[in-house]
Design a protein around this motif. Structure first.
Motif, PDB file in Angstrom:
ATOM      1  N   GLY A   1       0.793  -1.229   0.000  1.00  0.00           N
ATOM      2  CA  GLY A   1       0.000   0.000   0.000  1.00  0.00           C
ATOM      3  C   GLY A   1       0.826   1.280   0.000  1.00  0.00           C
ATOM      4  O   GLY A   1       0.330   2.331   0.427  1.00  0.00           O
ATOM      5  N   LYS A   2       2.037   1.215  -0.512  1.00  0.00           N
ATOM      6  CA  LYS A   2       2.893   2.413  -0.509  1.00  0.00           C
ATOM      7  C   LYS A   2       2.322   3.507  -1.414  1.00  0.00           C
ATOM      8  O   LYS A   2       2.199   4.658  -1.002  1.00  0.00           O
ATOM      9  CB  LYS A   2       4.322   2.058  -0.974  1.00  0.00           C
ATOM     10  CG  LYS A   2       5.024   1.075  -0.063  1.00  0.00           C
ATOM     11  CD  LYS A   2       6.448   0.807  -0.485  1.00  0.00           C
ATOM     12  CE  LYS A   2       6.530   0.153  -1.857  1.00  0.00           C
ATOM     13  NZ  LYS A   2       5.930  -1.195  -1.896  1.00  0.00           N
ATOM     14  N   SER A   3       1.967   3.133  -2.640  1.00  0.00           N
ATOM     15  CA  SER A   3       1.408   4.141  -3.549  1.00  0.00           C
ATOM     16  C   SER A   3       0.077   4.642  -3.025  1.00  0.00           C
ATOM     17  O   SER A   3      -0.229   5.841  -3.116  1.00  0.00           O
ATOM     18  CB  SER A   3       1.192   3.557  -4.946  1.00  0.00           C
ATOM     19  OG  SER A   3       2.225   2.712  -5.272  1.00  0.00           O
TER      20      SER A   3
ATOM     21  N   VAL B   1       6.119   0.249   5.477  1.00  0.00           N
ATOM     22  CA  VAL B   1       4.720  -0.179   5.401  1.00  0.00           C
ATOM     23  C   VAL B   1       4.673  -1.702   5.348  1.00  0.00           C
ATOM     24  O   VAL B   1       5.426  -2.317   4.581  1.00  0.00           O
ATOM     25  CB  VAL B   1       4.038   0.414   4.133  1.00  0.00           C
ATOM     26  CG1 VAL B   1       2.542   0.088   4.127  1.00  0.00           C
ATOM     27  CG2 VAL B   1       4.253   1.921   4.062  1.00  0.00           C
ATOM     28  N   ILE B   2       3.796  -2.283   6.177  1.00  0.00           N
ATOM     29  CA  ILE B   2       3.568  -3.733   6.077  1.00  0.00           C
ATOM     30  C   ILE B   2       2.063  -3.979   5.943  1.00  0.00           C
ATOM     31  O   ILE B   2       1.251  -3.076   6.154  1.00  0.00           O
ATOM     32  CB  ILE B   2       4.151  -4.520   7.285  1.00  0.00           C
ATOM     33  CG1 ILE B   2       3.417  -4.161   8.589  1.00  0.00           C
ATOM     34  CG2 ILE B   2       5.637  -4.297   7.421  1.00  0.00           C
ATOM     35  CD1 ILE B   2       3.723  -5.118   9.739  1.00  0.00           C
ATOM     36  N   ASP B   3       1.732  -5.203   5.600  1.00  0.00           N
ATOM     37  CA  ASP B   3       0.337  -5.577   5.368  1.00  0.00           C
ATOM     38  C   ASP B   3      -0.190  -6.253   6.637  1.00  0.00           C
ATOM     39  O   ASP B   3       0.364  -7.268   7.090  1.00  0.00           O
ATOM     40  CB  ASP B   3       0.321  -6.548   4.168  1.00  0.00           C
ATOM     41  CG  ASP B   3      -1.081  -6.967   3.770  1.00  0.00           C
ATOM     42  OD1 ASP B   3      -1.938  -7.074   4.660  1.00  0.00           O
ATOM     43  OD2 ASP B   3      -1.293  -7.198   2.565  1.00  0.00           O
ATOM     44  N   ALA B   4      -1.266  -5.703   7.213  1.00  0.00           N
ATOM     45  CA  ALA B   4      -1.786  -6.212   8.483  1.00  0.00           C
ATOM     46  C   ALA B   4      -2.215  -7.671   8.359  1.00  0.00           C
ATOM     47  O   ALA B   4      -2.056  -8.459   9.286  1.00  0.00           O
ATOM     48  CB  ALA B   4      -2.969  -5.353   8.936  1.00  0.00           C
TER      49      ALA B   4
ATOM     50  N   ASN C   1      -0.576  -1.417   7.569  1.00  0.00           N
ATOM     51  CA  ASN C   1      -1.652  -0.972   6.665  1.00  0.00           C
ATOM     52  C   ASN C   1      -2.671  -2.089   6.446  1.00  0.00           C
ATOM     53  O   ASN C   1      -2.437  -3.245   6.782  1.00  0.00           O
ATOM     54  CB  ASN C   1      -1.014  -0.531   5.338  1.00  0.00           C
ATOM     55  CG  ASN C   1      -2.023   0.134   4.432  1.00  0.00           C
ATOM     56  OD1 ASN C   1      -2.929   0.828   4.909  1.00  0.00           O
ATOM     57  ND2 ASN C   1      -1.920  -0.100   3.141  1.00  0.00           N
ATOM     58  N   LYS C   2      -3.780  -1.687   5.858  1.00  0.00           N
ATOM     59  CA  LYS C   2      -4.879  -2.608   5.520  1.00  0.00           C
ATOM     60  C   LYS C   2      -5.524  -3.196   6.778  1.00  0.00           C
ATOM     61  O   LYS C   2      -5.936  -4.362   6.779  1.00  0.00           O
ATOM     62  CB  LYS C   2      -4.395  -3.740   4.596  1.00  0.00           C
ATOM     63  CG  LYS C   2      -3.694  -3.264   3.321  1.00  0.00           C
ATOM     64  CD  LYS C   2      -3.554  -4.372   2.302  1.00  0.00           C
ATOM     65  CE  LYS C   2      -2.657  -3.964   1.143  1.00  0.00           C
ATOM     66  NZ  LYS C   2      -2.531  -4.969   0.105  1.00  0.00           N
ATOM     67  N   VAL C   3      -5.597  -2.383   7.849  1.00  0.00           N
ATOM     68  CA  VAL C   3      -6.217  -2.917   9.076  1.00  0.00           C
ATOM     69  C   VAL C   3      -7.712  -3.174   8.867  1.00  0.00           C
ATOM     70  O   VAL C   3      -8.324  -3.911   9.629  1.00  0.00           O
ATOM     71  CB  VAL C   3      -5.997  -1.981  10.298  1.00  0.00           C
ATOM     72  CG1 VAL C   3      -4.557  -2.006  10.749  1.00  0.00           C
ATOM     73  CG2 VAL C   3      -6.440  -0.566   9.998  1.00  0.00           C
ATOM     74  N   ASP C   4      -8.274  -2.577   7.804  1.00  0.00           N
ATOM     75  CA  ASP C   4      -9.694  -2.841   7.525  1.00  0.00           C
ATOM     76  C   ASP C   4      -9.937  -4.324   7.231  1.00  0.00           C
ATOM     77  O   ASP C   4     -11.023  -4.839   7.452  1.00  0.00           O
ATOM     78  CB  ASP C   4     -10.174  -1.992   6.335  1.00  0.00           C
ATOM     79  CG  ASP C   4      -9.310  -2.197   5.097  1.00  0.00           C
ATOM     80  OD1 ASP C   4      -8.082  -2.001   5.189  1.00  0.00           O
ATOM     81  OD2 ASP C   4      -9.859  -2.566   4.042  1.00  0.00           O
ATOM     82  N   LEU C   5      -8.914  -4.996   6.734  1.00  0.00           N
ATOM     83  CA  LEU C   5      -9.062  -6.413   6.381  1.00  0.00           C
ATOM     84  C   LEU C   5      -8.979  -7.315   7.611  1.00  0.00           C
ATOM     85  O   LEU C   5      -9.300  -8.503   7.537  1.00  0.00           O
ATOM     86  CB  LEU C   5      -7.985  -6.840   5.368  1.00  0.00           C
ATOM     87  CG  LEU C   5      -8.021  -6.096   4.025  1.00  0.00           C
ATOM     88  CD1 LEU C   5      -6.905  -6.597   3.109  1.00  0.00           C
ATOM     89  CD2 LEU C   5      -9.372  -6.296   3.335  1.00  0.00           C
ATOM     90  N   VAL C   6      -8.550  -6.742   8.713  1.00  0.00           N
ATOM     91  CA  VAL C   6      -8.461  -7.561   9.934  1.00  0.00           C
ATOM     92  C   VAL C   6      -9.277  -6.924  11.059  1.00  0.00           C
ATOM     93  O   VAL C   6      -8.961  -7.088  12.238  1.00  0.00           O
ATOM     94  CB  VAL C   6      -6.992  -7.744  10.379  1.00  0.00           C
ATOM     95  CG1 VAL C   6      -6.238  -8.617   9.398  1.00  0.00           C
ATOM     96  CG2 VAL C   6      -6.299  -6.412  10.540  1.00  0.00           C
TER      97      VAL C   6
ATOM     98  N   VAL D   1       2.008   2.877  13.634  1.00  0.00           N
ATOM     99  CA  VAL D   1       0.712   3.458  13.267  1.00  0.00           C
ATOM    100  C   VAL D   1      -0.122   2.394  12.557  1.00  0.00           C
ATOM    101  O   VAL D   1       0.379   1.703  11.669  1.00  0.00           O
ATOM    102  CB  VAL D   1       0.919   4.669  12.308  1.00  0.00           C
ATOM    103  CG1 VAL D   1      -0.414   5.202  11.809  1.00  0.00           C
ATOM    104  CG2 VAL D   1       1.702   5.766  12.993  1.00  0.00           C
ATOM    105  N   HIS D   2      -1.388   2.273  12.966  1.00  0.00           N
ATOM    106  CA  HIS D   2      -2.311   1.367  12.273  1.00  0.00           C
ATOM    107  C   HIS D   2      -3.090   2.181  11.255  1.00  0.00           C
ATOM    108  O   HIS D   2      -3.589   3.263  11.574  1.00  0.00           O
ATOM    109  CB  HIS D   2      -3.292   0.725  13.268  1.00  0.00           C
ATOM    110  CG  HIS D   2      -2.597  -0.214  14.211  1.00  0.00           C
ATOM    111  ND1 HIS D   2      -3.239  -0.874  15.226  1.00  0.00           N
ATOM    112  CD2 HIS D   2      -1.313  -0.603  14.286  1.00  0.00           C
ATOM    113  CE1 HIS D   2      -2.374  -1.630  15.875  1.00  0.00           C
ATOM    114  NE2 HIS D   2      -1.194  -1.464  15.325  1.00  0.00           N
ATOM    115  N   ALA D   3      -3.181   1.701  10.045  1.00  0.00           N
ATOM    116  CA  ALA D   3      -3.843   2.493   9.009  1.00  0.00           C
ATOM    117  C   ALA D   3      -4.560   1.612   8.004  1.00  0.00           C
ATOM    118  O   ALA D   3      -4.289   0.419   7.883  1.00  0.00           O
ATOM    119  CB  ALA D   3      -2.802   3.351   8.278  1.00  0.00           C
ATOM    120  N   ALA D   4      -5.514   2.255   7.343  1.00  0.00           N
ATOM    121  CA  ALA D   4      -6.121   1.640   6.161  1.00  0.00           C
ATOM    122  C   ALA D   4      -6.130   2.770   5.146  1.00  0.00           C
ATOM    123  O   ALA D   4      -7.119   3.497   4.995  1.00  0.00           O
ATOM    124  CB  ALA D   4      -7.530   1.154   6.467  1.00  0.00           C
TER     125      ALA D   4
END
Ligand code: GDP
Length: 463
Positions: A236-238, A310-313, A338-343, A362-365
């Motif tokens: 999710g870098k871009s 950035v890592i993928d949650a 990132n992508k905390v919405d998926l978890v 930081v937790h982010a989506a």
């Protein structure tokens, strides 16, 4: 600098020229022939009077062919009440590229010379209207990318940087005078109070050090905080960069018509310009190292003040993340999960155990614009704790000034050593003079032509 530094009348376009943009373009003349040249090219109908600081209305015409180049306003500023302290004339033409260019050409045809970069400001300096720190502040103001950078430049322009430096220099000069008096009139004066010299020099060196401490902050405000976004492909870098650029508060110029694309340093967070280092476009190859973008991440991180890893949650902390971390671990790094919405609903601390320390997590989506505020606060906290923003002064020195001041502090320390070693007074004065010269180079009281050339060549033409 040119041989005819003061003789020639110089001319340049003082505003940015972009076809079809900018309603006004200014051509500026400075020098003893400025008014004579303008009078040949400008006809002001009616009974308008050519007076200093008065606007005339009329036409710019070719003096021999009579061809009208533009309908414009003209402003005469007679010496010494002008930017350069010389006679200055400005033609306020219609914007765009053609009218200003033709007006410039006509001025050249009538005997003006094209100004070198920064030559107007150089003349202001050489005529004593401003000192060197003020000249550099003018350039900083023109190049300011955030309100804070502009504020700092204005402070410099008002002499707030020169003032403490002048005081330091004057104190050195006073001490030098005391020492030299003892060398010249040893028998007529009471002995020198060595303790006083030590205390005073130490105080000056401490004050100089405080000013030196502002350099990093100045660099930050001028050049921006360099942030690298690194991580495996598809984390999710871009998307993060896009989300960031969409957030209104992060854009410097939020004016209608300005581009919203992300370009270097267009982001401003907490008043600090952010230069996002390009890590986009990772090539997918079979080479595993290249695939995870290790080399690119390493290069970007090396140049960065702060790194966002950035890592993928959903994927959790993988060996590839670790490989990237190992390459960047000497930089202040913020982990963006990132992508905390998926978890959603899953306790991440159970799921992702991060075996290495991060400045912030930081937790982010980012795709849903979630967590961007948290990320910005984390960046500011990280910048502060890395001393990148620490300063309670409203001034900040640049790299040139820092180099001079460092030289001065080193010389002051040598004076202290000479005092401590009870060396003859002549030795004290050598280093004290070096300190005085180094401080004088900052304000321009003692400066060589090559230093001036170096400083002013960085200015734009027309400034
Ligand atoms: P990059 O290769 O690291 O630059 O990753 P991209 O920004 O191209 O994103 C890779 C994929 O992840 C795209 O399909 C994005 O839409 C998706 N993505 C990015 N951020 C999020 C997020 O916060 N949540 C979800 N669900 N998907 C995301």
């Amino acid at each position: 600098m040119t041989d005819d530094t003061f003789d020639s009348t110089i001319v340049a376009i003082a505003t940015a020229i972009v076809p079809q943009q900018g309603s006004v373009g200014i051509v500026r003349l400075s020098g003893s022939r400025a008014e004579a040249i303008a009078r040949r090219m400008f006809s002001a109908p009616g009974k308008q009077v050519w007076e200093s600081h008065r606007i005339l209305y009329g036409y710019i015409k070719h003096p021999t062919t009579g061809v009208v180049i533009d309908e414009s306003l003209l402003l005469v500023m007679k010496a010494p009440r002008s930017y350069t302290r010389e006679d200055v004339v400005e033609f306020h033409c219609h914007g765009g590229a053609i009218a200003v260019q033709q007006t410039l050409n006509l001025c050249l045809e009538q005997g003006a010379r094209l100004a070198q970069p920064g030559e107007f400001t150089l003349r202001a300096f050489l005529h004593g209207r401003i000192d060197l720190t003020q000249a550099e502040s003018i350039n900083d103001l023109v190049g300011a990318r955030s309100p804070q950078a502009a504020e700092m430049a204005i402070a410099g322009l008002q002499g707030k940087l020169a003032q403490p430096l002048r005081q330091l220099r004057q104190k050195c000069v006073d001490i030098l005078a005391e020492i030299e008096a003892r060398i010249d009139f040893e028998d007529d004066l009471p002995p020198l109070d060595t303790n006083w010299v030590k205390i005073e020099i130490d105080r000056i060196a401490t004050d100089a050090q405080h000013i030196l401490d502002t350099a990093d902050r100045g660099e930050l405000l001028r050049a921006g905080l360099k942030v690298a976004i690194v991580g495996r492909p598809n984390v999710g870098k871009s998307s993060l960069l896009n989300a960031w650029s969409r957030s209104d508060r992060a854009i410097v110029t939020d004016l209608p018509g300005t581009t919203r694309d992300v370009v270097d340093s267009q982001l401003v967070v907490g008043g600090i310009p952010i230069q996002v280092l390009d890590t986009a476009g990772i090539r997918e190859t079979e080479d595993k190292v290249e695939k995870i973008g290790v080399e690119r991440s390493r290069r970007a991180a090396q140049a960065a003040d702060i790194v966002l890893l950035v890592i993928d949650a959903q994927a959790g902390w993988l060996p590839e993340d670790r490989a990237i971390f190992d390459l960047i671990c000497d930089r202040p790094t913020i982990l963006v999960i990132n992508k905390v919405d998926l978890v959603d609903g899953i306790d991440l601390s159970d799921r992702i155990s991060i075996p290495v320390p991060f400045s912030q997590i930081v937790h982010a989506a980012v795709a849903l614009d979630r967590g961007i505020d948290l990320l910005e606060s984390a960046i500011l906290t990280c910048a502060r704790s890395s001393n990148l923003t620490a300063s309670n002064l409203d001034i900040a020195i640049n790299q040139r000034q820092k180099a001079c001041l460092l030289k001065a502090v080193q010389s002051l320390h040598k004076v202290m050593e000479a005092v401590a070693d009870r060396l003859p007074l002549d030795f004290w004065t050598i280093d004290l003079r070096a300190a005085i010269a180094a401080i004088g180079e900052i304000t321009g009281e003692e400066v060589t032509e090559s230093v001036l050339d170096r400083i002013f060549s960085r200015f734009c033409i027309g400034k």
